[in-house]
Design a protein around this motif. Structure first.
Motif, PDB file in Angstrom:
ATOM      1  N   LEU A 253       0.841  -1.194   0.000  1.00  0.00           N
ATOM      2  CA  LEU A 253       0.000   0.000   0.000  1.00  0.00           C
ATOM      3  C   LEU A 253       0.877   1.246   0.000  1.00  0.00           C
ATOM      4  O   LEU A 253       1.861   1.334   0.744  1.00  0.00           O
ATOM      5  N   PHE A 254       0.497   2.218  -0.854  1.00  0.00           N
ATOM      6  CA  PHE A 254       1.235   3.471  -0.995  1.00  0.00           C
ATOM      7  C   PHE A 254       0.273   4.651  -0.940  1.00  0.00           C
ATOM      8  O   PHE A 254      -0.923   4.517  -1.213  1.00  0.00           O
ATOM      9  N   ALA A 255       0.823   5.827  -0.636  1.00  0.00           N
ATOM     10  CA  ALA A 255       0.084   7.093  -0.669  1.00  0.00           C
ATOM     11  C   ALA A 255       0.854   8.071  -1.543  1.00  0.00           C
ATOM     12  O   ALA A 255       2.042   7.863  -1.827  1.00  0.00           O
ATOM     13  N   PRO A 256       0.222   9.147  -1.980  1.00  0.00           N
ATOM     14  CA  PRO A 256       0.971  10.165  -2.733  1.00  0.00           C
ATOM     15  C   PRO A 256       2.043  10.821  -1.869  1.00  0.00           C
ATOM     16  O   PRO A 256       1.861  10.997  -0.658  1.00  0.00           O
ATOM     17  N   ARG A 257       3.150  11.176  -2.497  1.00  0.00           N
ATOM     18  CA  ARG A 257       4.204  11.912  -1.790  1.00  0.00           C
ATOM     19  C   ARG A 257       3.628  13.207  -1.226  1.00  0.00           C
ATOM     20  O   ARG A 257       2.842  13.885  -1.877  1.00  0.00           O
ATOM     21  N   GLY A 258       3.998  13.533  -0.022  1.00  0.00           N
ATOM     22  CA  GLY A 258       3.498  14.740   0.625  1.00  0.00           C
ATOM     23  C   GLY A 258       2.354  14.482   1.575  1.00  0.00           C
ATOM     24  O   GLY A 258       1.918  15.403   2.289  1.00  0.00           O
ATOM     25  N   THR A 259       1.857  13.253   1.629  1.00  0.00           N
ATOM     26  CA  THR A 259       0.827  12.909   2.603  1.00  0.00           C
ATOM     27  C   THR A 259       1.390  13.105   4.009  1.00  0.00           C
ATOM     28  O   THR A 259       2.542  12.753   4.281  1.00  0.00           O
ATOM     29  N   ALA A 260       0.600  13.679   4.884  1.00  0.00           N
ATOM     30  CA  ALA A 260       1.064  13.994   6.237  1.00  0.00           C
ATOM     31  C   ALA A 260       1.626  12.754   6.939  1.00  0.00           C
ATOM     32  O   ALA A 260       1.017  11.680   6.864  1.00  0.00           O
ATOM     33  N   PRO A 261       2.779  12.874   7.595  1.00  0.00           N
ATOM     34  CA  PRO A 261       3.361  11.728   8.305  1.00  0.00           C
ATOM     35  C   PRO A 261       2.384  11.087   9.290  1.00  0.00           C
ATOM     36  O   PRO A 261       2.401   9.866   9.469  1.00  0.00           O
ATOM     37  N   GLU A 262       1.537  11.920   9.907  1.00  0.00           N
ATOM     38  CA  GLU A 262       0.571  11.383  10.867  1.00  0.00           C
ATOM     39  C   GLU A 262      -0.427  10.463  10.183  1.00  0.00           C
ATOM     40  O   GLU A 262      -0.838   9.434  10.739  1.00  0.00           O
ATOM     41  N   VAL A 263      -0.827  10.818   8.979  1.00  0.00           N
ATOM     42  CA  VAL A 263      -1.778   9.996   8.228  1.00  0.00           C
ATOM     43  C   VAL A 263      -1.109   8.707   7.766  1.00  0.00           C
ATOM     44  O   VAL A 263      -1.692   7.620   7.854  1.00  0.00           O
ATOM     45  N   ILE A 264       0.126   8.822   7.263  1.00  0.00           N
ATOM     46  CA  ILE A 264       0.883   7.633   6.867  1.00  0.00           C
ATOM     47  C   ILE A 264       1.015   6.679   8.051  1.00  0.00           C
ATOM     48  O   ILE A 264       0.818   5.463   7.918  1.00  0.00           O
ATOM     49  N   ALA A 265       1.348   7.228   9.202  1.00  0.00           N
ATOM     50  CA  ALA A 265       1.541   6.396  10.396  1.00  0.00           C
ATOM     51  C   ALA A 265       0.244   5.700  10.791  1.00  0.00           C
ATOM     52  O   ALA A 265       0.242   4.521  11.166  1.00  0.00           O
ATOM     53  N   THR A 266      -0.868   6.426  10.718  1.00  0.00           N
ATOM     54  CA  THR A 266      -2.162   5.832  11.067  1.00  0.00           C
ATOM     55  C   THR A 266      -2.536   4.733  10.085  1.00  0.00           C
ATOM     56  O   THR A 266      -2.970   3.641  10.478  1.00  0.00           O
ATOM     57  N   LEU A 267      -2.357   5.004   8.789  1.00  0.00           N
ATOM     58  CA  LEU A 267      -2.657   3.996   7.781  1.00  0.00           C
ATOM     59  C   LEU A 267      -1.803   2.745   7.983  1.00  0.00           C
ATOM     60  O   LEU A 267      -2.294   1.615   7.884  1.00  0.00           O
ATOM     61  N   SER A 268      -0.538   2.936   8.262  1.00  0.00           N
ATOM     62  CA  SER A 268       0.351   1.804   8.467  1.00  0.00           C
ATOM     63  C   SER A 268      -0.061   1.007   9.698  1.00  0.00           C
ATOM     64  O   SER A 268      -0.089  -0.225   9.677  1.00  0.00           O
ATOM     65  N   ARG A 269      -0.387   1.725  10.768  1.00  0.00           N
ATOM     66  CA  ARG A 269      -0.805   1.033  12.001  1.00  0.00           C
ATOM     67  C   ARG A 269      -2.063   0.195  11.759  1.00  0.00           C
ATOM     68  O   ARG A 269      -2.140  -0.959  12.175  1.00  0.00           O
ATOM     69  N   LEU A 270      -3.038   0.775  11.074  1.00  0.00           N
ATOM     70  CA  LEU A 270      -4.285   0.054  10.809  1.00  0.00           C
ATOM     71  C   LEU A 270      -4.040  -1.142   9.892  1.00  0.00           C
ATOM     72  O   LEU A 270      -4.574  -2.235  10.121  1.00  0.00           O
ATOM     73  N   THR A 271      -3.214  -0.936   8.856  1.00  0.00           N
ATOM     74  CA  THR A 271      -2.943  -2.014   7.903  1.00  0.00           C
ATOM     75  C   THR A 271      -2.161  -3.139   8.557  1.00  0.00           C
ATOM     76  O   THR A 271      -2.465  -4.326   8.369  1.00  0.00           O
ATOM     77  N   ARG A 272      -1.154  -2.776   9.338  1.00  0.00           N
ATOM     78  CA  ARG A 272      -0.373  -3.807  10.026  1.00  0.00           C
ATOM     79  C   ARG A 272      -1.243  -4.582  11.001  1.00  0.00           C
ATOM     80  O   ARG A 272      -1.074  -5.799  11.164  1.00  0.00           O
ATOM     81  N   GLY A 273      -2.179  -3.891  11.649  1.00  0.00           N
ATOM     82  CA  GLY A 273      -3.097  -4.575  12.555  1.00  0.00           C
ATOM     83  C   GLY A 273      -3.922  -5.627  11.839  1.00  0.00           C
ATOM     84  O   GLY A 273      -4.178  -6.715  12.376  1.00  0.00           O
ATOM     85  N   ILE A 274      -4.316  -5.323  10.600  1.00  0.00           N
ATOM     86  CA  ILE A 274      -5.081  -6.280   9.800  1.00  0.00           C
ATOM     87  C   ILE A 274      -4.204  -7.468   9.419  1.00  0.00           C
ATOM     88  O   ILE A 274      -4.605  -8.631   9.559  1.00  0.00           O
ATOM     89  N   VAL A 275      -2.994  -7.182   8.935  1.00  0.00           N
ATOM     90  CA  VAL A 275      -2.090  -8.241   8.490  1.00  0.00           C
ATOM     91  C   VAL A 275      -1.707  -9.170   9.638  1.00  0.00           C
ATOM     92  O   VAL A 275      -1.466 -10.366   9.437  1.00  0.00           O
ATOM     93  N   GLU A 276      -1.684  -8.652  10.835  1.00  0.00           N
ATOM     94  CA  GLU A 276      -1.268  -9.446  11.993  1.00  0.00           C
ATOM     95  C   GLU A 276      -2.370 -10.330  12.552  1.00  0.00           C
ATOM     96  O   GLU A 276      -2.105 -11.191  13.396  1.00  0.00           O
ATOM     97  N   THR A 277      -3.613 -10.160  12.093  1.00  0.00           N
ATOM     98  CA  THR A 277      -4.701 -10.995  12.614  1.00  0.00           C
ATOM     99  C   THR A 277      -4.583 -12.418  12.061  1.00  0.00           C
ATOM    100  O   THR A 277      -4.197 -12.622  10.916  1.00  0.00           O
TER     101      THR A 277
END
Length: 324
Positions: A253-277
């Motif tokens: 999963l990727f986002a456009p360059r310039g996406t806020a670090p906070e949003v990237i971090a949230t997306l990664s946390r949510l996605t990793r949570g899914i992958v870890e189930t």
């Protein structure tokens, strides 16, 4: 021209308030539907997994997730759409390794730059299975190498096209084995021709190879990843024959360059949570896929480390899609 002292004081008061407003806006993400662009047709492996991920991301984020299929041009149509999208966290790209690790070395010009895409999470790896006809006289990767050496270029190997991951993995295999073969492309992939015995070998994605291996329609010699597959524990890795060999595709999963670090971090946390189930991991493993996960930084490092490997294989074998 002088600026009134009162105006300066007002600006000084407003600056922190503006910063607070921006922080609150970022913290509130997401407040509306999220669109995931998939540069493949509906029903393809990346599309299927993106939909599985999207359903779970929707529940985790509390917003609808819409899958937008943009197939074509070796993933470049979809990648360009995301690279040019507003970097607000509402337009994402779910794609494969070709987009960032292979395309830049196949094409002299692309409609996007790799750095225009910000890594979020590497969701999974897609091992390839080295397959031969069920009636072939070879039983392992070493046998195939010896057969290729005896035929001196007369071995026919197949893929779904020049520059595909399967083609480049096969090129690396032949290079490291010190043998040559004739590459044959098939619009619908080489699997049917392997089953019919019309070509000698191919690296087939695990998702499509495993059912045919289990049905006895083809024989599996080895898997291209660093580990044996859970669903085929008796099939060795290529690395058991060629030390250090690894050649997988992946989806992430990727986002456009310039996406806020906070949003990237949230997306990664949510996605990793899914992958870890266990539920999601189990679905992937049933398909012969390998769950991954990891942080944006780890994903970025992984891309930076693997890209030069594929660049060298592409260069050494003269593989290009320019003008094709």
């Amino acid at each position: 021209m002088s600026i009134p002292r009162r105006a300066l004081a007002g600006a000084a008061l407003l600056a922190p308030l503006a910063g607070i407003a921006r922080a609150r806006a970022q913290a509130a993400w997401p407040t509306r539907p999220i669109r995931i662009i998939v540069p493949f047709a509906p029903g393809s492996s990346p599309d299927v997994i993106a939909r599985l991920l999207g359903e779970r991301l929707s529940r985790a984020a509390g917003q609808p997730v819409v899958i937008d299929n943009r197939p074509g041009a070796t993933t470049m149509i979809g990648a360009q759409a995301v690279a040019q999208a507003r970097p607000d966290g509402y337009t994402l790209l779910y794609t494969i390794n070709s987009t960032v690790s292979i395309n830049p070395f196949l094409f002299s010009r692309m409609p996007y730059r790799v750095e225009d895409l910000a890594p979020i999470t590497r969701v999974l790896s897609v091992p390839f299975v080295l397959i031969v006809p069920a009636t072939a006289p070879v039983r392992c990767a070493r046998d195939l190498i010896e057969l290729a050496r005896a035929r001196a270029g007369g071995l026919n190997v197949g893929s779904s096209g020049i520059g595909t991951s399967a083609h480049i993995v096969m090129a690396r295999f032949l290079n490291e084995a010190g043998v040559t073969a004739t590459h044959v492309t098939f619009r619908q992939g080489p699997l049917n021709d392997i089953m019919a015995g019309r070509i000698d070998a191919a690296f087939e994605p695990s998702t499509t190879a495993i059912p045919q291996v289990e049905a006895g329609a083809v024989r599996a010699l080895a898997v291209s990843g660093p580990r044996r597959l859970q669903v085929m524990p008796n099939v060795p890795t290529v690395a058991d024959t060629i030390a250090g060999f690894a050649g997988e595709s992946w989806q992430g999963l990727f986002a456009p360059r310039g996406t806020a670090p906070e949003v990237i971090a949230t997306l990664s946390r949510l996605t990793r949570g899914i992958v870890e189930t266990e539920e999601f991991r189990g679905r992937l493993q049933e398909l012969g896929l390998v769950p991954e996960g990891g942080t944006p930084e780890e994903f970025q490092t992984f891309i930076a480390e693997e890209s030069p490997i594929w660049a060298r294989v592409i260069r050494d074998n003269g593989i290009t899609l320019d003008g094709g």
